[in-house]
Design a protein around this motif. Structure first.
Motif, PDB file in Angstrom:
ATOM      1  N   SER A  25      50.164  43.491  37.493  1.00 48.14           N
ATOM      2  CA  SER A  25      49.378  44.667  37.125  1.00 48.14           C
ATOM      3  C   SER A  25      48.124  44.267  36.349  1.00 48.14           C
ATOM      4  O   SER A  25      47.348  45.126  35.942  1.00 48.14           O
ATOM      5  N   ALA A  26      47.944  42.970  36.155  1.00 49.15           N
ATOM      6  CA  ALA A  26      46.832  42.539  35.310  1.00 49.15           C
ATOM      7  C   ALA A  26      45.855  41.667  36.078  1.00 49.15           C
ATOM      8  O   ALA A  26      45.131  42.142  36.946  1.00 49.15           O
ATOM      9  N   TYR A  27      45.840  40.391  35.794  1.00 48.92           N
ATOM     10  CA  TYR A  27      44.766  39.546  36.285  1.00 48.92           C
ATOM     11  C   TYR A  27      45.294  38.544  37.307  1.00 48.92           C
ATOM     12  O   TYR A  27      46.488  38.430  37.541  1.00 48.92           O
ATOM     13  N   GLY A  28      44.374  37.777  37.888  1.00 47.07           N
ATOM     14  CA  GLY A  28      44.741  36.757  38.855  1.00 47.07           C
ATOM     15  C   GLY A  28      44.378  37.170  40.267  1.00 47.07           C
ATOM     16  O   GLY A  28      43.819  38.243  40.517  1.00 47.07           O
ATOM     17  N   GLU A  40      42.918  45.073  43.849  1.00 46.30           N
ATOM     18  CA  GLU A  40      42.040  44.520  42.818  1.00 46.30           C
ATOM     19  C   GLU A  40      42.383  43.075  42.465  1.00 46.30           C
ATOM     20  O   GLU A  40      41.506  42.295  42.109  1.00 46.30           O
ATOM     21  N   ASN A  41      43.643  42.723  42.527  1.00 41.01           N
ATOM     22  CA  ASN A  41      44.038  41.369  42.155  1.00 41.01           C
ATOM     23  C   ASN A  41      44.721  40.629  43.301  1.00 41.01           C
ATOM     24  O   ASN A  41      45.613  39.811  43.091  1.00 41.01           O
ATOM     25  N   GLY A  42      44.295  40.923  44.523  1.00 38.17           N
ATOM     26  CA  GLY A  42      44.813  40.172  45.657  1.00 38.17           C
ATOM     27  C   GLY A  42      45.028  41.030  46.880  1.00 38.17           C
ATOM     28  O   GLY A  42      44.355  42.042  47.091  1.00 38.17           O
ATOM     29  N   VAL A  43      45.983  40.632  47.684  1.00 39.45           N
ATOM     30  CA  VAL A  43      46.268  41.321  48.937  1.00 39.45           C
ATOM     31  C   VAL A  43      47.774  41.468  49.084  1.00 39.45           C
ATOM     32  O   VAL A  43      48.547  40.589  48.653  1.00 39.45           O
ATOM     33  N   LEU A  44      48.201  42.582  49.680  1.00 42.45           N
ATOM     34  CA  LEU A  44      49.625  42.844  49.892  1.00 42.45           C
ATOM     35  C   LEU A  44      49.870  43.075  51.376  1.00 42.45           C
ATOM     36  O   LEU A  44      49.136  43.812  52.032  1.00 42.45           O
ATOM     37  N   HIS A  45      50.926  42.429  51.882  1.00 40.53           N
ATOM     38  CA  HIS A  45      51.373  42.630  53.259  1.00 40.53           C
ATOM     39  C   HIS A  45      52.779  43.228  53.211  1.00 40.53           C
ATOM     40  O   HIS A  45      53.680  42.654  52.589  1.00 40.53           O
ATOM     41  N   GLU A  46      52.967  44.377  53.837  1.00 44.60           N
ATOM     42  CA  GLU A  46      54.297  44.979  53.892  1.00 44.60           C
ATOM     43  C   GLU A  46      55.122  44.280  54.971  1.00 44.60           C
ATOM     44  O   GLU A  46      54.621  44.005  56.062  1.00 44.60           O
ATOM     45  N   ILE A  47      56.390  43.994  54.672  1.00 38.02           N
ATOM     46  CA  ILE A  47      57.266  43.319  55.627  1.00 38.02           C
ATOM     47  C   ILE A  47      58.571  44.079  55.772  1.00 38.02           C
ATOM     48  O   ILE A  47      58.985  44.818  54.874  1.00 38.02           O
ATOM     49  N   VAL A  74      44.196  24.497  45.296  1.00 37.76           N
ATOM     50  CA  VAL A  74      44.101  23.506  44.224  1.00 37.76           C
ATOM     51  C   VAL A  74      43.627  24.170  42.939  1.00 37.76           C
ATOM     52  O   VAL A  74      44.177  23.939  41.853  1.00 37.76           O
ATOM     53  N   ASN A  75      42.601  25.014  43.055  1.00 37.13           N
ATOM     54  CA  ASN A  75      42.078  25.698  41.876  1.00 37.13           C
ATOM     55  C   ASN A  75      43.136  26.590  41.235  1.00 37.13           C
ATOM     56  O   ASN A  75      43.227  26.690  40.009  1.00 37.13           O
ATOM     57  N   ALA A  76      43.931  27.251  42.092  1.00 36.61           N
ATOM     58  CA  ALA A  76      44.987  28.113  41.557  1.00 36.61           C
ATOM     59  C   ALA A  76      46.034  27.284  40.819  1.00 36.61           C
ATOM     60  O   ALA A  76      46.521  27.682  39.755  1.00 36.61           O
ATOM     61  N   LEU A  77      46.399  26.137  41.376  1.00 40.90           N
ATOM     62  CA  LEU A  77      47.343  25.254  40.701  1.00 40.90           C
ATOM     63  C   LEU A  77      46.799  24.792  39.358  1.00 40.90           C
ATOM     64  O   LEU A  77      47.558  24.503  38.429  1.00 40.90           O
ATOM     65  N   ILE A  86      47.644  30.739  35.187  1.00 41.05           N
ATOM     66  CA  ILE A  86      47.062  31.843  35.935  1.00 41.05           C
ATOM     67  C   ILE A  86      45.548  31.822  35.809  1.00 41.05           C
ATOM     68  O   ILE A  86      44.986  31.588  34.737  1.00 41.05           O
ATOM     69  N   ASP A  87      44.887  32.064  36.909  1.00 45.49           N
ATOM     70  CA  ASP A  87      43.425  32.158  36.923  1.00 45.49           C
ATOM     71  C   ASP A  87      43.005  33.437  36.199  1.00 45.49           C
ATOM     72  O   ASP A  87      43.307  34.540  36.633  1.00 45.49           O
ATOM     73  N   GLU A  88      42.318  33.295  35.069  1.00 46.39           N
ATOM     74  CA  GLU A  88      41.922  34.446  34.277  1.00 46.39           C
ATOM     75  C   GLU A  88      40.493  34.885  34.573  1.00 46.39           C
ATOM     76  O   GLU A  88      39.891  35.643  33.806  1.00 46.39           O
ATOM     77  N   SER A  89      39.939  34.436  35.701  1.00 50.08           N
ATOM     78  CA  SER A  89      38.553  34.793  36.022  1.00 50.08           C
ATOM     79  C   SER A  89      38.408  36.263  36.390  1.00 50.08           C
ATOM     80  O   SER A  89      37.298  36.790  36.411  1.00 50.08           O
ATOM     81  N   ASN A  90      39.535  36.931  36.703  1.00 51.11           N
ATOM     82  CA  ASN A  90      39.458  38.334  37.107  1.00 51.11           C
ATOM     83  C   ASN A  90      39.855  39.282  35.975  1.00 51.11           C
ATOM     84  O   ASN A  90      40.435  40.333  36.193  1.00 51.11           O
ATOM     85  N   LEU A  91      39.572  38.908  34.743  1.00 48.33           N
ATOM     86  CA  LEU A  91      39.901  39.769  33.608  1.00 48.33           C
ATOM     87  C   LEU A  91      38.851  40.871  33.476  1.00 48.33           C
ATOM     88  O   LEU A  91      37.821  40.710  32.842  1.00 48.33           O
TER      89      LEU A  91
END
Length: 684
Positions: A64-67, A172-179, A452-455, A23-28
């Protein structure tokens, strides 16, 4: 109904531990707004069921945390409908209740919770503006989802079924799309998924079974490649995904040709292939040259039976979703986009053309790659359309399976005489990534830097002057690439989709070290060709110097040296007085009265060509590769090629191990193009 069912695919939880570790911990940081988990909790009347599924595998805490994530969140009603369809599924009766122990949420197994949850999560942020363009995205499950636009409602669809009802809820830690529907996935292998659609593919499915191919299209992944002691901090895959792509005629298309039974299809295959290998007149050069006996009998599992040959030409040995079949990155708008892929009919190519937004198989225009004008594609009358090609039915028609894709087509596809003598009788420019089916199956080709960075857990690697979002390719990862000296050849891939590199389609392969490796060339019909390699030169000792060899196999004993070594460190001088570079002959053609015709001929005499007008340096830059002194093509062979096996070896001739090898694309240019008596090869 297929859209309302999915078989259980049991996946060990250990498969997903790497997702947490990387997990990318840059958003801690301390959140001031909602996280994805907060969004779901704060709307429990709408998303409690999906959040329950997340909590069963611990992903409620992760979200609920980082990433940085993308979450496709199905409503409670969507989850309920989906679970009911699993429990009451009348089709997949071999697995009772599709893995559920009882109706409702409590009937979910842990493995099924993992399957559902991770299929709705991405480890990068993808906004609606991108989803609406149509794309294929790898989920945290390791499986792809596709997007498209519903032509009726205008809504964005996920895998042709789930509509996005609320888009781009940025958190805060991304984007959500309701489906409005749980994203459907098939856990059947490609032949089984085709059998699951008898309303469309009953005859083609029968042909797969009769030929034994239904039982052989079963590969999913492999891990038998060599470990690497030092990845230099770059992402390196831990497994190699495998799969298949089938271009298939539907029963309706076959019926239009009078084919309504397997016997009719067998008769059609006989008509096409019975004489393809006859000495003197046969057009299937590989079969003719090897005196292969084509069978018209009932030995359908014989790979040289006509029915088997018919089916094999429809299959690619890798996974290829519709939106990635023909790639467009920095090609200019006036050119036709083309890709070439090897099929499972031995040593045959399938050409795919994008024209007016549609995809066609083996489209054929007269005098392709030739022109009667200077620095133009040529007058329309010289490029008469001789065969429109077989149209694919489109993005929404594709069917995804666990290990591949099925693409319905509108016509009869076959390796007829017009393919080697017409559709493929042109300059074949083939991007480096398309040499290797594993690039497509693993979704590496044209992958974004953020993916790639996320992987790689948010990190980028460094190997000398090589740094950024590269993928480290371990030895024996590719079936058709051999490394002769282990860790001394460090192979990397850069998709370049977020950079301004002067590369065809943006991507490139690089090697570091005292490299020595060979790759299998794409097969071409019999003929005399110029074999060219496209590359960008770099000075300051960045690039290296290498010797080319060619052979009939990867065995070194079959290899013979081609020409003198190529020094990729030499950048052509861009002299203000237009004096040609002494080594390559390059000069600025835009300032010449003849648009570079004479200097093009001089460059060819030195074994070089300018880059093409076909693409630009970066995207929409207006600066053509032909204008760039670093963009070059090296003519490395002019010889007869027989349809079959050829390997090209690249060996560093420098002692130092810090130099780069660079490969962008190759060209096979037939003699009737580079040495045409009526027209000239175009500059594109």
């Amino acid at each position: 109904m297929w859209m309302l069912c999915a078989a259980l695919f049991t996946i060990p939880y250990s498969l997903f531990t790497s997702c947490k570790e990387n997990i990318d911990e840059s958003n801690l940081y301390t959140f001031t707004g909602e996280t994805i988990e907060d969004y779901l909790l704060n709307r429990s009347e709408k998303f409690s069921s999906f959040n329950y599924i997340l909590s069963r595998i611990g992903y409620d805490k992760i979200l609920s945390a980082y990433g940085t994530y993308t979450c496709f969140a199905p409503t409670n009603e969507a989850v309920e409908q989906y679970l009911d369809s699993l429990y009451n599924d009348p089709v997949n009766i071999e697995i009772p209740h599709n893995g559920m122990t009882q109706p409702g949420l409590e009937g979910l197994t842990d493995s099924l919770c993992e399957d559902i949850a991770l299929f709705h999560l991405l480890n990068t942020e993808v906004l609606g503006v991108n989803l609406g363009n149509g794309m294929t995205i790898k989920t945290l499950l390791g499986r792809d989802i596709t997007t498209s636009i519903d032509p009726n409602s205008g809504a964005v669809l996920i895998s042709n079924a789930s509509s996005i009802t609320s888009m781009d809820n940025e958190l805060e830690n991304g984007v959500l799309h309701e489906i409005d529907c749980v994203i459907r996935r098939s856990n059947k292998l490609v032949a089984g998924e085709m059998e699951n659609h008898p309303e469309s593919f009953s005859l083609f499915s029968q042909a797969l079974k009769l030929t034994g191919l239904a039982d052989s299209l079963t590969e999913v992944s492999r891990t038998d490649f060599d470990p690497v002691s030092d990845t230099h901090g770059f992402y390196m895959p831990e497994k190699c995904e495998l799969g298949y792509t089938i271009f298939a005629e539907t029963d309706d298309v076959l019926a239009e040709k009078g084919i309504t039974s397997i016997e009719d299809l067998k008769e059609y295959a006989d008509d096409i292939y019975a004489n393809c290998a006859i000495p003197g007149t046969g057009w299937y050069d590989y079969a003719r040259n090897h005196q292969i006996q084509v069978s018209t009998g009932t030995d359908y599992k014989n790979p040289w039976n006509t029915l088997s040959m018919f089916v094999r030409y429809h299959i690619l040995k890798f996974k290829l979703p519709y939106d990635k079949i023909v790639n467009n990155h920095n090609q200019i708008s006036k050119v036709t986009l083309v890709e070439y892929y090897e099929t499972m009919l031995p040593y045959t190519l399938l050409k795919v053309t994008r024209n007016t937004g549609k995809l066609y198989l083996n489209r054929w225009e007269a005098n392709t790659s030739l022109t009667n004008q200077v620095a133009e594609l040529g007058t329309k009358d010289m490029h008469t359309l001789l065969f429109e090609g077989i149209e694919l039915q489109g993005n929404k028609a594709q069917i995804a399976s666990y290990n591949g894709y099925i693409h319905p087509i509108f016509g009869m596809l076959a390796y007829t005489e017009s393919v080697p003598h017409g559709s493929l009788n042109e300059r074949l420019r083939i991007d480096d990534a398309s040499f290797f089916g594993e690039m497509m199956s693993n979704s590496f080709r044209r992958i974004s830097d953020s993916e790639v960075n996320a992987l790689n857990g948010g990190k980028t690697g460094t190997d000398g002057d090589l740094s950024g979002s590269y993928i480290r390719i371990p030895p024996r990862f590719f079936e058709h690439l051999v490394i002769y000296n282990g860790d001394d050849t460090r192979l990397y891939y850069l998709s370049g989709q977020n950079s301004g590199w002067s590369n065809y389609q943006g991507d490139e392969f690089n090697c570091k070290g005292k490299y020595d490796f060979a790759l299998r060339l794409p097969p071409v019909p019999d003929g005399t060709y110029e074999l060219r390699i496209g590359y960008t030169a770099e000075g300051n000792e960045q690039r290296g110097m290498l010797q080319f060899y060619i052979g009939s196999s990867s065995e070194l004993t079959t290899m013979k040296a081609l020409d003198i070594p190529l020094d990729m460190r030499h950048v052509s001088a861009n002299n203000a007085n237009l004096e040609p570079d002494v080594i390559t002959g390059w000069c600025d053609w835009t300032k010449l009265d003849d648009k570079g015709v004479e200097t093009d001929a001089n460059m060819r005499n030195l074994g070089y060509m300018r880059g093409p007008l076909y693409y630009t340096v970066g995207v929409n830059s207006g600066n053509y590769a032909r204008n760039n002194p670093k963009d070059l093509r090296r003519i490395i062979a002019k010889q007869e090629f027989k349809q079959g096996e050829y390997w090209l070896r690249f060996k560093s001739v420098l002692e130092a191990d810090h130099h780069q090898f660079h490969l962008d694309y190759i060209e096979f240019c037939p003699e009737n193009v580079y040495n045409n008596t009526l027209y000239v090869e175009d500059m594109y």
